[in-house]
Design a protein around this motif. Structure first.
Motif, PDB file in Angstrom:
ATOM      1  N   MET A   1       1.864   0.546  -3.610  1.00  0.00           N
ATOM      2  CA  MET A   1       2.419   1.904  -3.754  1.00  0.00           C
ATOM      3  C   MET A   1       2.887   2.436  -2.395  1.00  0.00           C
ATOM      4  O   MET A   1       3.911   3.121  -2.303  1.00  0.00           O
ATOM      5  CB  MET A   1       1.393   2.828  -4.409  1.00  0.00           C
ATOM      6  CG  MET A   1       1.164   2.460  -5.872  1.00  0.00           C
ATOM      7  SD  MET A   1      -0.181   3.365  -6.642  1.00  0.00           S
ATOM      8  CE  MET A   1       0.616   4.928  -6.993  1.00  0.00           C
TER       9      MET A   1
ATOM     10  N   GLY B   1       5.691   6.853  -7.529  1.00  0.00           N
ATOM     11  CA  GLY B   1       4.630   5.858  -7.419  1.00  0.00           C
ATOM     12  C   GLY B   1       4.439   5.006  -8.660  1.00  0.00           C
ATOM     13  O   GLY B   1       3.660   4.045  -8.649  1.00  0.00           O
TER      14      GLY B   1
ATOM     15  N   GLY C   1       0.102   4.692   0.978  1.00  0.00           N
ATOM     16  CA  GLY C   1      -0.101   4.804  -0.474  1.00  0.00           C
ATOM     17  C   GLY C   1      -1.123   5.881  -0.798  1.00  0.00           C
ATOM     18  O   GLY C   1      -0.895   6.749  -1.645  1.00  0.00           O
TER      19      GLY C   1
ATOM     20  N   GLN D   1      -3.020   0.621  -3.828  1.00  0.00           N
ATOM     21  CA  GLN D   1      -2.608   1.486  -2.709  1.00  0.00           C
ATOM     22  C   GLN D   1      -1.596   0.796  -1.795  1.00  0.00           C
ATOM     23  O   GLN D   1      -0.660   1.433  -1.301  1.00  0.00           O
ATOM     24  CB  GLN D   1      -3.827   1.988  -1.904  1.00  0.00           C
ATOM     25  CG  GLN D   1      -4.760   0.931  -1.365  1.00  0.00           C
ATOM     26  CD  GLN D   1      -5.829   0.530  -2.368  1.00  0.00           C
ATOM     27  OE1 GLN D   1      -5.720   0.801  -3.556  1.00  0.00           O
ATOM     28  NE2 GLN D   1      -6.865  -0.140  -1.890  1.00  0.00           N
TER      29      GLN D   1
END
Ligand code: ADP
Ligand code: ZN
Length: 293
Positions: free
Chosen positions: A278, A22, A111, A275
């Motif tokens: 990712m 990530g 995410g 989010q």
């Protein structure tokens, strides 16, 4: 190994390079104008990077069905230039790497359950409350698509007793998006949502609608976590109001471990608005190593 991530939004395209854990190594933002202008810039960004795969999460509606002839298209959007646009096909023509594709909201959900505070949760909903309202849904560890993809941002709403605003959705007027998006708040109160932080009635009405949506989601999908993100949810006071109203609405009908800890059940997005991008990294990782079915 490095992965490419593209969060395709109606206003901007966020392009990034990241690692499987990530970590974001590089990130840039390209304005979304028309495809002829925007897509070449995206390709230029990724072309000289050594990416193993690319994950794309897009504004929609999109076609997320890999068996469909229009898989990877942005379909019936009113956004000029993007209607029935073959987003994934145009990227694939220029970038010879495996690609994963999903909706923007499924990307954000992915995410959160991969890298965020909801890590490991297999049954979850992500609600974004911004210019529009969208929902990403995971059930049994799989992102849900079905016929198209969930459009629960357009749940019809029971009007708040004190609310006279007719709703601004061009299709349904008083659906969730029509009543509770950032622009709906702005229209109802004739002031941008951000400037209404101190007006309690604004957030009482907002929470009333979001709690109705949460109640419907709980009864339909039985999620273990509901995550709310997007610009409007920066008003953190909404969380406690929504939790209280969901408890009131359920009225004791369901009794589960999750529902007895509402502060851990209805939660904010946890990745500082990363989010979505990712989640695209995870889509890329999964494109390289397709999950066993
Ligand atoms: P988008 O949905 O376009 O991707 P956002 O999630 O940032 O972008 O949502 C934008 C909407 O959120 C705008 O309508 C704006 O009024 C609202 N908004 C942004 N910041 C705040 C805030 N701090 N408080 C309330 N509303 C906000
Ligand atoms: Zn609607």
């Amino acid at each position: 190994m490095e992965f490419g991530a593209l969060e395709a939004g109606g206003t901007k395209m966020v392009c990034a390079i990241g690692k499987e854990d990530g970590t974001i190594l590089d990130q840039t933002s390209i304005p979304t104008t028309v495809p002829e202008e925007t897509i070449p810039k995206i390709i230029e960004y990724f072309r000289d990077k050594e990416i193993a795969a690319l994950g794309v999460a897009s504004f929609g509606p999109v076609d997320p069905d890999p068996t469909s002839a229009t898989y990877g298209y942005i379909t019936s959007t009113p956004k000029p230039g993007w209607t029935h646009y073959d987003l994934l096909g145009n990227l694939k023509a220029a970038l010879p790497v495996p690609m994963g594709f999903d909706t923007d909201v499924n990307g954000s959900l992915l995410g959160e359950v991969t890298y965020g505070s909801s890590k490991g949760v297999t049954d979850a909903v992500y609600i974004t409350v911004g210019t529009g309202i969208g929902m990403g849904i995971m059930s049994g560890g799989k992102l849900i698509h079905g016929m198209l993809h969930p459009e629960a941002g357009h749940y019809m709403m029971i009007r708040h007793p004190k609310d006279t605003f007719e709703g601004r959705c061009p299709f349904h007027k008083n659906c969730l998006e029509g009543m509770a998006s950032g622009p709906a708040i702005g229209d109802r109160w004739e002031k941008p949502a951000k400037e209404l932080a101190d007006n309690d009635e604004v957030w009482e009405i907002e929470a009333y609608y979001l709690a109705q949506a949460c109640m419907n989601l709980i009864l339909t999908l039985s999620p273990k976590k509901i995550i709310l993100g997007g610009g409007v949810m920066h008003q953190m006071k909404l969380f406690e109001l929504i939790r209280q109203k969901v408890t009131e609405n359920l009225n004791g009908y369901l009794q589960t471990r999750e529902l007895s800890h509402m502060d851990r059940y209805i939660v904010p997005a946890s990745l500082n608005d990363d989010q979505g991008i990712m989640g695209c990294i995870k889509l890329a990782v999964d494109a390289l190593e397709p999950a066993e079915v």
